[in-house]
Design an enzyme around this catalytic site. Sequence first.
Site, PDB file in Angstrom:
ATOM      1  N   HIS A 108       0.844  -1.217   0.000  1.00  0.00           N
ATOM      2  CA  HIS A 108       0.000   0.000   0.000  1.00  0.00           C
ATOM      3  C   HIS A 108       0.866   1.249   0.000  1.00  0.00           C
ATOM      4  O   HIS A 108       1.551   1.554   0.978  1.00  0.00           O
ATOM      5  CB  HIS A 108      -0.898  -0.009   1.239  1.00  0.00           C
ATOM      6  CG  HIS A 108      -1.931   1.071   1.231  1.00  0.00           C
ATOM      7  ND1 HIS A 108      -3.271   0.823   1.076  1.00  0.00           N
ATOM      8  CD2 HIS A 108      -1.824   2.415   1.344  1.00  0.00           C
ATOM      9  CE1 HIS A 108      -3.939   1.960   1.095  1.00  0.00           C
ATOM     10  NE2 HIS A 108      -3.077   2.956   1.270  1.00  0.00           N
ATOM     11  N   HIS A 116       1.309   5.483  -1.956  1.00  0.00           N
ATOM     12  CA  HIS A 116       0.765   6.569  -2.788  1.00  0.00           C
ATOM     13  C   HIS A 116       1.924   7.256  -3.493  1.00  0.00           C
ATOM     14  O   HIS A 116       2.492   8.229  -2.990  1.00  0.00           O
ATOM     15  CB  HIS A 116      -0.008   7.574  -1.928  1.00  0.00           C
ATOM     16  CG  HIS A 116      -1.245   7.019  -1.313  1.00  0.00           C
ATOM     17  ND1 HIS A 116      -2.496   7.193  -1.847  1.00  0.00           N
ATOM     18  CD2 HIS A 116      -1.410   6.232  -0.213  1.00  0.00           C
ATOM     19  CE1 HIS A 116      -3.393   6.563  -1.106  1.00  0.00           C
ATOM     20  NE2 HIS A 116      -2.760   5.966  -0.102  1.00  0.00           N
ATOM     21  N   GLN A 175      -9.905   9.571  -4.468  1.00  0.00           N
ATOM     22  CA  GLN A 175      -9.591  10.232  -3.190  1.00  0.00           C
ATOM     23  C   GLN A 175     -10.738  11.104  -2.668  1.00  0.00           C
ATOM     24  O   GLN A 175     -11.005  11.159  -1.474  1.00  0.00           O
ATOM     25  CB  GLN A 175      -8.322  11.083  -3.359  1.00  0.00           C
ATOM     26  CG  GLN A 175      -7.957  11.964  -2.174  1.00  0.00           C
ATOM     27  CD  GLN A 175      -7.373  11.195  -1.014  1.00  0.00           C
ATOM     28  OE1 GLN A 175      -6.214  10.822  -1.032  1.00  0.00           O
ATOM     29  NE2 GLN A 175      -8.190  10.946   0.002  1.00  0.00           N
ATOM     30  N   HIS A 227      -9.521   1.764   0.346  1.00  0.00           N
ATOM     31  CA  HIS A 227      -9.328   2.402   1.638  1.00  0.00           C
ATOM     32  C   HIS A 227     -10.651   2.192   2.364  1.00  0.00           C
ATOM     33  O   HIS A 227     -11.690   2.655   1.881  1.00  0.00           O
ATOM     34  CB  HIS A 227      -9.056   3.885   1.469  1.00  0.00           C
ATOM     35  CG  HIS A 227      -7.668   4.204   1.020  1.00  0.00           C
ATOM     36  ND1 HIS A 227      -7.160   3.795  -0.185  1.00  0.00           N
ATOM     37  CD2 HIS A 227      -6.671   4.895   1.645  1.00  0.00           C
ATOM     38  CE1 HIS A 227      -5.907   4.219  -0.289  1.00  0.00           C
ATOM     39  NE2 HIS A 227      -5.583   4.890   0.803  1.00  0.00           N
ATOM     40  N   GLU A 235     -11.074   4.151   7.267  1.00  0.00           N
ATOM     41  CA  GLU A 235      -9.870   4.797   7.819  1.00  0.00           C
ATOM     42  C   GLU A 235     -10.316   5.946   8.701  1.00  0.00           C
ATOM     43  O   GLU A 235     -10.247   7.124   8.351  1.00  0.00           O
ATOM     44  CB  GLU A 235      -8.942   5.292   6.693  1.00  0.00           C
ATOM     45  CG  GLU A 235      -7.588   5.746   7.233  1.00  0.00           C
ATOM     46  CD  GLU A 235      -6.647   6.285   6.162  1.00  0.00           C
ATOM     47  OE1 GLU A 235      -7.047   6.323   4.983  1.00  0.00           O
ATOM     48  OE2 GLU A 235      -5.528   6.680   6.521  1.00  0.00           O
ATOM     49  N   ASP A 284       2.494   3.166   2.853  1.00  0.00           N
ATOM     50  CA  ASP A 284       1.467   4.194   2.641  1.00  0.00           C
ATOM     51  C   ASP A 284       2.058   5.535   2.159  1.00  0.00           C
ATOM     52  O   ASP A 284       1.702   6.014   1.103  1.00  0.00           O
ATOM     53  CB  ASP A 284       0.636   4.395   3.915  1.00  0.00           C
ATOM     54  CG  ASP A 284      -0.734   5.010   3.647  1.00  0.00           C
ATOM     55  OD1 ASP A 284      -1.089   5.210   2.473  1.00  0.00           O
ATOM     56  OD2 ASP A 284      -1.465   5.272   4.620  1.00  0.00           O
TER      57      ASP A 284
END
Length: 435
Positions: free
Chosen positions: A64, A66, A159, A217, A220, A316
């Site tokens: 995971h 970004h 997002q 996701h 979270e 992440d």
Amino acid sequence: MSHPILFRDVYTVSGSHLDVLVHQGKIVEISPHGESTHSSTALSGVEVIEGEGGLLSPPFVDAHFHLDATLSLGRPRLNRSGTLFEGIQIWAEQKPMLTEEDVYQRAKELLHWAIARGTLAMRTHVDTGDRELRAARALIKLRAEVAPYFDLQIVAFPQDGYLRHPRGVELLTEALDLGVDVVGGIPHFERTTAAGRESVALLCRLAADRGLRVDMHCDETDDPQSRHIETLAEQTHRFGLQGRVTASHVTSLHSAPHDFAAKLIPLLAESEIHVVANPLINITLQGRRDSYPKRRGMTRVDELMAGGVNVSFGHDCVMDPWYALGSADMLEVAQMGLHVGQLTSLAGMRDCYRAVTQNPAKALGLSEGFSGERLTLNAPANLILLDAKDPIEAIRLRATRRVVMSRGHILSRAPKSAATLTLPDEESRCVTFRT
Ligand code: FE2
């Protein structure tokens, strides 16, 4: 084609003491240390790498990340509250300024760091909220370039919400049409719980229709009532996506009632949902509204593992709107996961090593060359040589990755870590921190 390479005097993750010969991209000979047979000596031009009792391991896999946001810390400002939601706001301010070239260069730099740290596969999310999909295009280009030596999977990540963003549905579909690999989602960020549930159902249907994997996701948040994970398990079952769906973060499960967790975990095991915790980020972003005691925010890693769920740790973020630190080191991730999850038993510490190697390999659907604690003859030679005797020492020391090899090619070498200690009235000595 590269020359043959013999790793001499190395230990495997399962503790075997071996000599390992690599040739033409594959592991061609595995023998007990000191009993190497004729083939290694018969080959000309063999490079011998002295393992000195180090660990020869499968590479790390980051489940995971970004890449589109990485190495953008401070653009246009720092995250003062330290929360997930201020991070999302800062990213929204930065997004209009992104160019394809900028994303490509930052992502490439980060991959170089990751490779030097022994990571040879990664699943990155890419924000599909940008109308021109600049980040997605940049990462697709990078994926093709690194494909000969690095497995990069890209997740279409809405997002700003799949349903909440005015063009969320359309842009995510467009990203998949461009060649993004995996369907993402963010149900807890949709306008309502009902919209979150709807997004999970729509995205699972989309993945099933296209024969793709899912990585959302999911929950979270510190809200114990956020339970999209339950819907994800149900929809996985409904669309026959067992083994192909990942729930990332699931931090709400840290705060959820025990009775709910006890009901949920067998459901996840039944649906073969993979769970990814992101310890560095969960421990810093979650619990921000708490006074003392502050919640840790990481999901129930021990209970999930005990319940038969495949759990991985992801990095992440590195130096982005959500996290100011990091150096793409999966051993740092494993060490934080171990501490936050109190996984301090011998079995627990070994589980933390699996959570950055074979477990994410399974979640990503990677085949030979990434999984397993034993080396396999004729498997692709994806190997890292660590300056540590076993996985626990590797985590304790965040051990130097002396050699990183992808498909038989050495991509990175690093000197052993040591200090020279000179104390008054004593002879100088070398300190390695190894036992
Ligand atoms: Fe994430």
